[in-house]
Scaffold this active site. Structure first.
Site, mmCIF file in Angstrom:
data_model
loop_
_atom_site.group_PDB
_atom_site.id
_atom_site.type_symbol
_atom_site.label_atom_id
_atom_site.label_comp_id
_atom_site.label_asym_id
_atom_site.label_seq_id
_atom_site.Cartn_x
_atom_site.Cartn_y
_atom_site.Cartn_z
ATOM 1 N NE ARG A 121 -4.266 -1.481 0.283
ATOM 2 C CZ ARG A 121 -5.346 -1.577 1.046
ATOM 3 N NH1 ARG A 121 -5.562 -0.706 1.996
ATOM 4 N NH2 ARG A 121 -6.199 -2.556 0.852
ATOM 5 N NE ARG A 159 -7.415 5.465 3.101
ATOM 6 C CZ ARG A 159 -8.273 4.677 3.728
ATOM 7 N NH1 ARG A 159 -9.427 5.146 4.114
ATOM 8 N NH2 ARG A 159 -7.986 3.413 3.973
ATOM 9 N NE ARG A 186 -9.810 9.204 -1.316
ATOM 10 C CZ ARG A 186 -10.286 8.738 -0.172
ATOM 11 N NH1 ARG A 186 -10.477 7.444 -0.019
ATOM 12 N NH2 ARG A 186 -10.541 9.554 0.819
ATOM 13 C CG ASP A 231 -9.076 -3.049 -4.117
ATOM 14 O OD1 ASP A 231 -8.450 -2.465 -3.217
ATOM 15 O OD2 ASP A 231 -9.857 -3.984 -3.897
ATOM 16 C CE1 TYR A 291 -13.237 -7.390 1.881
ATOM 17 C CE2 TYR A 291 -11.684 -8.984 0.991
ATOM 18 C CZ TYR A 291 -11.967 -7.954 1.856
ATOM 19 O OH TYR A 291 -11.002 -7.480 2.712
HETATM 20 O O1 CP3 Z 1 0.065 -1.825 -2.409
HETATM 21 C C1 CP3 Z 1 -0.290 -0.914 -3.194
HETATM 22 O O2 CP3 Z 1 0.118 0.275 -3.096
HETATM 23 C C2 CP3 Z 1 -1.167 -1.280 -4.384
HETATM 24 C C3 CP3 Z 1 -2.549 -1.010 -4.254
HETATM 25 C C4 CP3 Z 1 -3.492 -1.933 -3.516
HETATM 26 C C5 CP3 Z 1 -4.728 -1.469 -3.035
HETATM 27 N N1 CP3 Z 1 -5.451 -2.523 -2.554
HETATM 28 C C6 CP3 Z 1 -5.169 -0.070 -3.080
HETATM 29 C C7 CP3 Z 1 -6.228 0.351 -2.155
HETATM 30 C C8 CP3 Z 1 -3.440 -3.299 -3.265
HETATM 31 C C9 CP3 Z 1 -2.322 -4.290 -3.529
HETATM 32 C C10 CP3 Z 1 -4.692 -3.664 -2.666
HETATM 33 C C11 CP3 Z 1 -5.045 -5.040 -2.299
HETATM 34 C C12 CP3 Z 1 -6.226 -5.292 -1.462
HETATM 35 N N2 CP3 Z 1 -7.455 -4.685 -1.528
HETATM 36 C C13 CP3 Z 1 -6.309 -6.315 -0.502
HETATM 37 C C14 CP3 Z 1 -5.228 -7.311 -0.188
HETATM 38 C C15 CP3 Z 1 -4.115 -6.714 0.579
HETATM 39 C C16 CP3 Z 1 -4.469 -6.358 1.984
HETATM 40 O O3 CP3 Z 1 -4.385 -5.163 2.310
HETATM 41 O O4 CP3 Z 1 -4.798 -7.266 2.750
HETATM 42 C C17 CP3 Z 1 -7.603 -6.287 0.060
HETATM 43 C C18 CP3 Z 1 -8.137 -7.173 1.153
HETATM 44 C C19 CP3 Z 1 -8.321 -5.263 -0.611
HETATM 45 C C20 CP3 Z 1 -9.738 -4.883 -0.419
HETATM 46 C C21 CP3 Z 1 -9.850 -3.476 0.015
HETATM 47 N N3 CP3 Z 1 -9.617 -2.391 -0.797
HETATM 48 C C22 CP3 Z 1 -10.188 -3.001 1.290
HETATM 49 C C23 CP3 Z 1 -10.510 -3.875 2.488
HETATM 50 C C24 CP3 Z 1 -10.167 -1.601 1.223
HETATM 51 C C25 CP3 Z 1 -10.542 -0.627 2.283
HETATM 52 C C26 CP3 Z 1 -9.426 -0.500 3.249
HETATM 53 C C27 CP3 Z 1 -9.136 0.933 3.529
HETATM 54 O O5 CP3 Z 1 -7.959 1.222 3.773
HETATM 55 O O6 CP3 Z 1 -10.080 1.756 3.510
HETATM 56 C C28 CP3 Z 1 -9.762 -1.249 -0.084
HETATM 57 C C29 CP3 Z 1 -9.556 0.123 -0.585
HETATM 58 C C30 CP3 Z 1 -8.170 0.466 -1.048
HETATM 59 N N4 CP3 Z 1 -7.418 -0.286 -1.891
HETATM 60 C C31 CP3 Z 1 -7.467 1.665 -0.740
HETATM 61 C C32 CP3 Z 1 -6.249 1.602 -1.442
HETATM 62 C C33 CP3 Z 1 -5.172 2.648 -1.497
HETATM 63 C C34 CP3 Z 1 -7.975 2.795 0.115
HETATM 64 C C35 CP3 Z 1 -8.937 3.555 -0.724
HETATM 65 C C36 CP3 Z 1 -9.064 4.986 -0.328
HETATM 66 O O7 CP3 Z 1 -9.862 5.264 0.572
HETATM 67 O O8 CP3 Z 1 -8.367 5.822 -0.947
#
Ligand code: CP3
Length: 356
Positions: free
Chosen positions: A27, A31, A40, A77, A154
């Site tokens: 990640r 944010r 964003r 994602d 999910y």
């Molecule tokens: O690593 C990176 O920089 C690449 C981008 C990336 C994102 N999601 C961007 C993201 C990667 C590799 C993921 C994978 C992902 N997404 C996983 C597996 C890895 C892990 O963290 O366990 C899972 C379970 C998801 C599903 C998901 N997407 C969730 C549960 C959430 C909400 C969590 C949160 O922080 O609010 C997301 C949203 C998400 N995916 C964000 C980002 C940067 C946050 C979105 C935002 O509010 O800007």
């Protein structure tokens, strides 16, 4: 394609010698970076970022402009695949991901099919090609997808869950439907990852965020076997180089030993397992990636540096280590702590790679 100028990540994932331990951060675009929050806001929301290749490229590059990282990771994602299967992904503020049409019956599970990665997921492939062009050989680009089991949680729950009541319930109650769903997901993810490689991804990672919630027998049957089915189908060479594959199960613990036999080149390790123990469990079969506790980044830069050294000491001498966090960076940390962690890896790790 331009010559790769920094191949530490690809070499370390294949356990080949390097001058120092390579590093990237799960990640790393997110944010905690003010420039990400600005992008964003311009895109409107998270899916607006993912769905627009120019914006996905812009955000992918942001952490590389700040920190001397050894890899870029595609900004997208894991839930884009179920979205492309028609489930209707959306993100509600403070609630995380949700699906408009979760899989609530055996009939709904039978009805889903494989998306075409070059059609419904074309925007991801366009982002991959654009990022490769923008990187211009600076560092390699990591492509990724979710594990079938993690995606299934999910899709069946309709969003995040604490109990996994519906998704684990399905495994116990109707394993036949569960196997059908996981099989379609495995083949879909394999095609999706291969399309990313064709578009320019140079390493691949499979995120099994929820494999650790299964008991050992069910982990094998419903999570690892389907990751194995993906690994068996992947393109392992592109542009004259091997494309390394990393499996990451959060909470894997002693399951790392079985994961090391999957054919993956490397395993992600979370912070609840010491890298020294992970090395003992996996022998010389795979490289290891990890595993600083993301919560260490809430401490001062001085404390962060101390914890980074402890991670590097725990892996010890030799190739086959990629430094990372044990899970994604949290939104409310100070970017200076990420800077300190990355710098400490650069300063402290060469000693582990000197010829003996
Ligand atoms: O690593 C990176 O920089 C690449 C981008 C990336 C994102 N999601 C961007 C993201 C990667 C590799 C993921 C994978 C992902 N997404 C996983 C597996 C890895 C892990 O963290 O366990 C899972 C379970 C998801 C599903 C998901 N997407 C969730 C549960 C959430 C909400 C969590 C949160 O922080 O609010 C997301 C949203 C998400 N995916 C964000 C980002 C940067 C946050 C979105 C935002 O509010 O800007």
């Amino acid at each position: 394609m331009s010559e790769l100028q920094n191949d530490r990540l690809l070499r370390a994932l294949l356990r080949q010698p390097v001058d120092r331990t390579p590093t990237w951060i799960m990640r790393q675009a997110g944010r905690y970076l003010p420039e990400y929050r600005a992008s964003r806001a311009r895109a409107g929301n998270f899916m607006g970022l993912c769905g627009n290749p120019d914006m996905a490229c812009e955000v992918t590059m942001q952490p590389l402009e700040r920190f001397p990282l050894d890899a870029a990771i595609l900004f997208s994602d894991i839930l884009t695949v179920p979205d492309a299967m028609g489930l209707g992904l959306y993100f509600s503020e403070g609630e995380g991901p949700r699906f408009e049409r979760p899989l609530q019956s055996a009939a709904a599970i039978r009805a889903i099919g494989q998306p075409d990665p070059n059609d419904e997921l074309r925007y991801v492939m366009d982002a991959v090609s654009l990022i490769r062009r923008e990187l211009n050989g600076r560092v390699p680009l990591i492509g990724f997808a979710g594990s079938p089991w993690t995606l299934a949680t999910y899709m069946v729950e309709g969003g995040s869950t604490k109990t996994f009541g519906r998704s684990k319930g399905l495994l116990f109650e109707d394993p036949e439907s569960a196997h059908h769903l996981l099989g379609v997901l495995a083949d879909s993810v394999a095609a999706y990852l291969n399309a990313q490689v064709a578009a320019g991804a140079q390493a691949l990672m499979i995120f099994d965020t929820w494999g650790g919630v299964l008991n050992p027998a069910m982990y094998r049957t419903f999570s690892l076997d389907y990751m194995q089915r993906i690994v068996d189908q992947l393109t392992r060479e592109a542009e004259g180089r091997r494309v390394p594959v990393v499996l990451f199960t959060k909470g894997a613990g002693t399951r790392l030993a079985a994961m090391a036999d999957s054919g993956a080149d490397a395993l992600g390790v979370d912070w609840t397992t010491d890298l020294a123990d992970a090395r003992t469990l996996t022998g010389d079969r795979v490289a290891l990636q990890g595993n600083l506790d993301p919560a260490a980044l809430y401490a001062s830069p001085t404390a962060v540096r101390r914890e980074v050294r402890a991670v590097l000491d725990s892996f010890g001498n030799g190739p086959g280590h990629v430094f990372n966090l044990g899970h994604g960076v949290t939104p409310d940390i100070d970017p200076d702590c990420v800077a300190a962690a990355v710098d400490e890896v650069i300063q402290y790790s060469p000693q582990f790679h000197s010829p003996s």
